[in-house]
Design an enzyme around this catalytic site. Structure first.
Site, PDB file in Angstrom:
ATOM      1  N   CYS A  47       0.900  -1.367  -0.103  1.00  0.00           N
ATOM      2  CA  CYS A  47       0.138  -0.126   0.118  1.00  0.00           C
ATOM      3  C   CYS A  47       0.671   1.407  -0.006  1.00  0.00           C
ATOM      4  CB  CYS A  47      -1.012  -0.105   1.217  1.00  0.00           C
ATOM      5  SG  CYS A  47      -1.958  -1.474   1.022  1.00  0.00           S
ATOM      6  N   HIS A  50      -3.437   7.026   3.033  1.00  0.00           N
ATOM      7  CA  HIS A  50      -3.635   5.825   2.510  1.00  0.00           C
ATOM      8  C   HIS A  50      -5.321   5.251   3.003  1.00  0.00           C
ATOM      9  CE1 HIS A  50      -4.106   1.653   0.964  1.00  0.00           C
ATOM     10  NE2 HIS A  50      -3.843   0.987   2.038  1.00  0.00           N
ATOM     11  N   ASN A  80     -10.325  -0.151  -0.156  1.00  0.00           N
ATOM     12  CA  ASN A  80      -8.800  -0.087  -0.026  1.00  0.00           C
ATOM     13  C   ASN A  80      -8.259  -0.544  -1.420  1.00  0.00           C
ATOM     14  OD1 ASN A  80      -6.128  -0.543   0.324  1.00  0.00           O
ATOM     15  ND2 ASN A  80      -6.333  -1.681   2.247  1.00  0.00           N
TER      16      ASN A  80
HETATM   17  O1  UT7 Z   1      -3.860  -1.394   3.345  1.00  0.00           O
HETATM   18  C1  UT7 Z   1      -3.302  -2.509   3.932  1.00  0.00           C
HETATM   19  C2  UT7 Z   1      -3.406  -2.238   5.371  1.00  0.00           C
HETATM   20  N1  UT7 Z   1      -4.412  -2.936   6.168  1.00  0.00           N
HETATM   21  C3  UT7 Z   1      -5.027  -1.951   7.035  1.00  0.00           C
HETATM   22  O2  UT7 Z   1      -4.623  -1.244   7.403  1.00  0.00           O
HETATM   23  C4  UT7 Z   1      -5.965  -2.866   7.603  1.00  0.00           C
HETATM   24  C5  UT7 Z   1      -6.133  -3.031   9.071  1.00  0.00           C
HETATM   25  N2  UT7 Z   1      -7.133  -3.693   9.711  1.00  0.00           N
HETATM   26  C6  UT7 Z   1      -8.350  -3.312   9.869  1.00  0.00           C
HETATM   27  O3  UT7 Z   1      -8.826  -2.393   8.827  1.00  0.00           O
HETATM   28  C7  UT7 Z   1      -9.390  -4.218  10.500  1.00  0.00           C
HETATM   29  O4  UT7 Z   1      -8.766  -5.052  11.667  1.00  0.00           O
HETATM   30  C8  UT7 Z   1     -10.438  -4.921   9.855  1.00  0.00           C
HETATM   31  C9  UT7 Z   1     -11.512  -4.039   8.963  1.00  0.00           C
HETATM   32  C10 UT7 Z   1      -9.662  -5.829   8.830  1.00  0.00           C
HETATM   33  C11 UT7 Z   1     -11.264  -5.750  10.702  1.00  0.00           C
HETATM   34  O5  UT7 Z   1     -12.027  -5.236  11.804  1.00  0.00           O
HETATM   35  P1  UT7 Z   1     -11.650  -5.362  13.397  1.00  0.00           P
HETATM   36  O6  UT7 Z   1     -12.560  -4.375  13.985  1.00  0.00           O
HETATM   37  O7  UT7 Z   1     -10.324  -5.536  13.656  1.00  0.00           O
HETATM   38  O8  UT7 Z   1     -12.471  -6.821  13.316  1.00  0.00           O
HETATM   39  P2  UT7 Z   1     -11.856  -8.027  13.827  1.00  0.00           P
HETATM   40  O9  UT7 Z   1     -10.925  -8.682  13.174  1.00  0.00           O
HETATM   41  O10 UT7 Z   1     -11.508  -7.985  15.337  1.00  0.00           O
HETATM   42  O11 UT7 Z   1     -13.235  -9.031  13.938  1.00  0.00           O
HETATM   43  C12 UT7 Z   1     -14.289  -8.592  14.722  1.00  0.00           C
HETATM   44  C13 UT7 Z   1     -15.353  -9.562  14.441  1.00  0.00           C
HETATM   45  C14 UT7 Z   1     -15.047 -11.282  14.259  1.00  0.00           C
HETATM   46  O12 UT7 Z   1     -16.314 -11.743  15.116  1.00  0.00           O
HETATM   47  P3  UT7 Z   1     -16.046 -12.457  16.439  1.00  0.00           P
HETATM   48  O13 UT7 Z   1     -14.796 -13.285  16.358  1.00  0.00           O
HETATM   49  O14 UT7 Z   1     -16.131 -11.153  17.268  1.00  0.00           O
HETATM   50  O15 UT7 Z   1     -17.351 -13.213  16.573  1.00  0.00           O
HETATM   51  C15 UT7 Z   1     -14.971 -11.312  13.063  1.00  0.00           C
HETATM   52  O16 UT7 Z   1     -15.077 -12.616  12.678  1.00  0.00           O
HETATM   53  O17 UT7 Z   1     -16.133  -9.254  13.099  1.00  0.00           O
HETATM   54  C16 UT7 Z   1     -16.055 -10.542  12.437  1.00  0.00           C
HETATM   55  N3  UT7 Z   1     -15.913  -9.980  11.179  1.00  0.00           N
HETATM   56  C17 UT7 Z   1     -16.887  -9.689  10.269  1.00  0.00           C
HETATM   57  N4  UT7 Z   1     -18.125  -9.913  10.466  1.00  0.00           N
HETATM   58  C18 UT7 Z   1     -19.027  -9.394   9.357  1.00  0.00           C
HETATM   59  C19 UT7 Z   1     -14.592  -9.991  10.478  1.00  0.00           C
HETATM   60  N5  UT7 Z   1     -14.820  -9.516   9.032  1.00  0.00           N
HETATM   61  C20 UT7 Z   1     -16.181  -9.556   8.820  1.00  0.00           C
HETATM   62  C21 UT7 Z   1     -17.214  -9.049   7.941  1.00  0.00           C
HETATM   63  N6  UT7 Z   1     -18.456  -9.120   7.970  1.00  0.00           N
HETATM   64  N7  UT7 Z   1     -16.655  -8.699   6.585  1.00  0.00           N
END
Ligand code: UT7
Length: 332
Positions: free
Chosen positions: A118, A259, A289
Site C-alpha cells: 500500500c 492511504h 482499499n
Molecule cells: O492496506 C493495508 C493495510 N491494512 C489495514 O490497514 C487494515 C487494518 N485492519 C483493519 O482495518 C481491521 O482490523 C479490519 C477491518 C480488517 C477488521 O476489523 P476489526 O474491527 O479489527 O475486526 P476483527 O478482526 O476484530 O473482527 C471482529 C469480528 C469477528 O467476529 P467475532 O470473533 O467477534 O465473533 C470477525 O469474525 O467481526 C467479524 N468479522 C466480520 N463480520 C462481518 C470480520 N470480518 C467481517 C465481515 N463481516 N466482513
C-alpha cells in the site's frame, strides 16, 4: 542527517482511473456472511470498483497515466522514466511498468515496478523525486495501480470486503524555484509482522499446488488487528516526523491524503496529529482499499475538483504489507 527540503521536483499533472463495475456492500451480503452495517461501521466502505475480465493492471495504469500527462501538457515521448508501485503486476515477470511503457507507445526509457504494497505509490514518488534531485531525469511518471480483485479469496469475509481495483498517476518535473514541489519523502520497512499481511504461495518460497489453492494460500491473507495497531502508530509517527523536520505545524497542513484502508485508522491518525478530519481527502466509501492506488486516486480527485489549490501544503501517508510505510510532504 537533515535532508535539504528545498523542492527539486514538482507534481505537474495527476490522473486516475477506476473500473466501471461497482460492487456494493449489499452485493457482498449475497456472497459471504457479512452485512452492509458491519462493513460501514468497521471500515467506512460502502462500495468498491472491480475490473472487468480481460482488463489488466497496466490497462488501468495507462488511462491514469494518459490523464496525468494531459494535465501536465506533456506527451509520453517527454518521459524519462516510469515507476509503478504495484503488487498486482500483469505478470510476475516482466514488470507492469514495462507493459505500461509499451501501451504508452514509447521505448528505451527505464521502466520498473516497486513492491511496497500500500506504500507503493509513495515509494515510487520518492524514487522519482531522487532521480530528478540528482539531475539524472526531468520527467518521471509515477503510478500506483492495483487489480486486487484477482488476488482475493472471495469466500473470506475478513479480506474480500475491504479491497477494490484502480489506478492513479502523477507526472514529476523539475521544480522551478517558487517553493512548490516535493518537500520530503520518508520510507520505512519493519519486517517483524511480515506474516500478518502476505500472499503465502506463488513466490519462490512456496509453490502453487492444488493443495495450496484449496487452502487459498495464493490469496491475500491478513491479520487485520495486527496491522490496525501498527498502522495508527506508524502513520502518526511518520507524519509527525515529516512535519517536524520541515518546520511545518499541523495547522499549516492544508490537506492530508492518507492511504484509504480503514476510516477508523484515518480518524485515529487525524486525532493524534491534531488535524481535523475535514482536511483529509477521503474516498474510502466509494473505492475501498485500492492499496498503492488509493493515494494517487484521492490526490487526483481533490486536485480536479479544486479542493487542493496551487501552493497548498499536502501531507500523504500510507502503510501496508512488509510492513512498509511512508510519508510525503509536498507543496502542490
Ligand atoms: O492496506 C493495508 C493495510 N491494512 C489495514 O490497514 C487494515 C487494518 N485492519 C483493519 O482495518 C481491521 O482490523 C479490519 C477491518 C480488517 C477488521 O476489523 P476489526 O474491527 O479489527 O475486526 P476483527 O478482526 O476484530 O473482527 C471482529 C469480528 C469477528 O467476529 P467475532 O470473533 O467477534 O465473533 C470477525 O469474525 O467481526 C467479524 N468479522 C466480520 N463480520 C462481518 C470480520 N470480518 C467481517 C465481515 N463481516 N466482513
Amino acid at each position: 542527517m537533515p535532508v535539504d527540503q528545498t523542492p527539486k521536483s514538482r507534481i505537474v499533472g495527476t490522473g486516475a482511473y477506476v473500473p466501471e463495475r461497482v460492487l456494493s456492500n449489499l452485493d457482498l451480503e449475497k456472497m459471504v456472511d457479512t452485512s452492509d452495517q458491519w462493513i460501514r461501521e468497521r471500515t467506512g466502505i460502502r462500495e468498491r470498483r472491480i475490473a472487468r475480465e480481460g482488463e489488466a493492471t497496466s490497462d488501468m495504469a495507462l488511462v491514469a497515466a494518459q490523464r496525468a500527462l494531459d494535465a501536465a501538457g506533456l506527451q509520453p515521448k517527454d518521459l524519462d522514466m516510469i515507476v509503478v508501485g504495484t503488487i498486482t503486476p500483469d505478470m510476475p515477470m516482466p514488470s507492469c511498468a514495462a507493459f505500461l511503457q509499451r501501451k504508452l507507445g514509447i521505448t528505451d526509457i527505464p521502466a520498473f515496478d516497486v513492491s511496497a504494497a500500500c506504500a507503493g505509490f509513495l515509494y515510487a514518488l520518492s524514487i522519482g523525486d531522487q532521480f530528478i534531485r540528482s539531475g539524472m531525469h526531468r520527467h518521471v511518471l509515477v503510478v500506483g495501480a492495483e487489480l486486487l480483485s484477482r488476488i482475493l479469496d472471495w469466500e473470506e469475509r475478513t479480506t474480500c470486503v475491504l479491497f477494490g481495483d484502480g489506478a492513479g498517476a502523477a507526472v514529476l518535473a523539475p521544480a522551478n524555484g517558487d517553493g512548490r514541489g516535493v518537500l520530503s519523502t520518508k520510507l520505512h520497512t519493519d519486517a517483524t509482522l511480515i506474516e500478518s499481511l502476505c500472499i503465502r504461495a506463488g513466490g519462490s518460497q512456496e509453490r502453487i499446488t492444488p493443495e495450496s489453492i484449496r487452502q487459498k494460500r495464493d490469496k491475500v491473507f491478513m491479520n487485520g488487528q495486527d496491522i490496525f495497531k501498527v498502522a495508527v502508530k506508524n502513520l502518526t509517527r511518520a507524519s509527525a516526523c515529516a512535519l517536524t523536520e520541515a518546520g511545518i505545524g499541523a495547522s499549516d497542513v492544508r490537506w492530508v491524503v492518507p492511504h484509504q484502508a480503514n476510516m477508523r485508522i484515518i480518524s485515529q491518525v487525524a486525532q493524534r496529529l491534531d488535524i481535523p478530519l475535514e482536511r483529509f481527502v477521503l474516498n474510502i466509501d466509494r473505492y475501498g482499499n485500492t492499496s498503492s492506488a488509493s493515494i494517487p486516486i484521492a490526490l487526483d480527485e481533490a486536485v480536479r475538483d479544486g479542493r487542493i489549490q496551487p501552493n497548498d501544503t499536502v501531507l500523504m501517508c500510507a502503510l501496508g504489507g512488509g510492513i512498509s510505510w511512508a510519508s510525503a510532504l509536498i507543496r502542490l
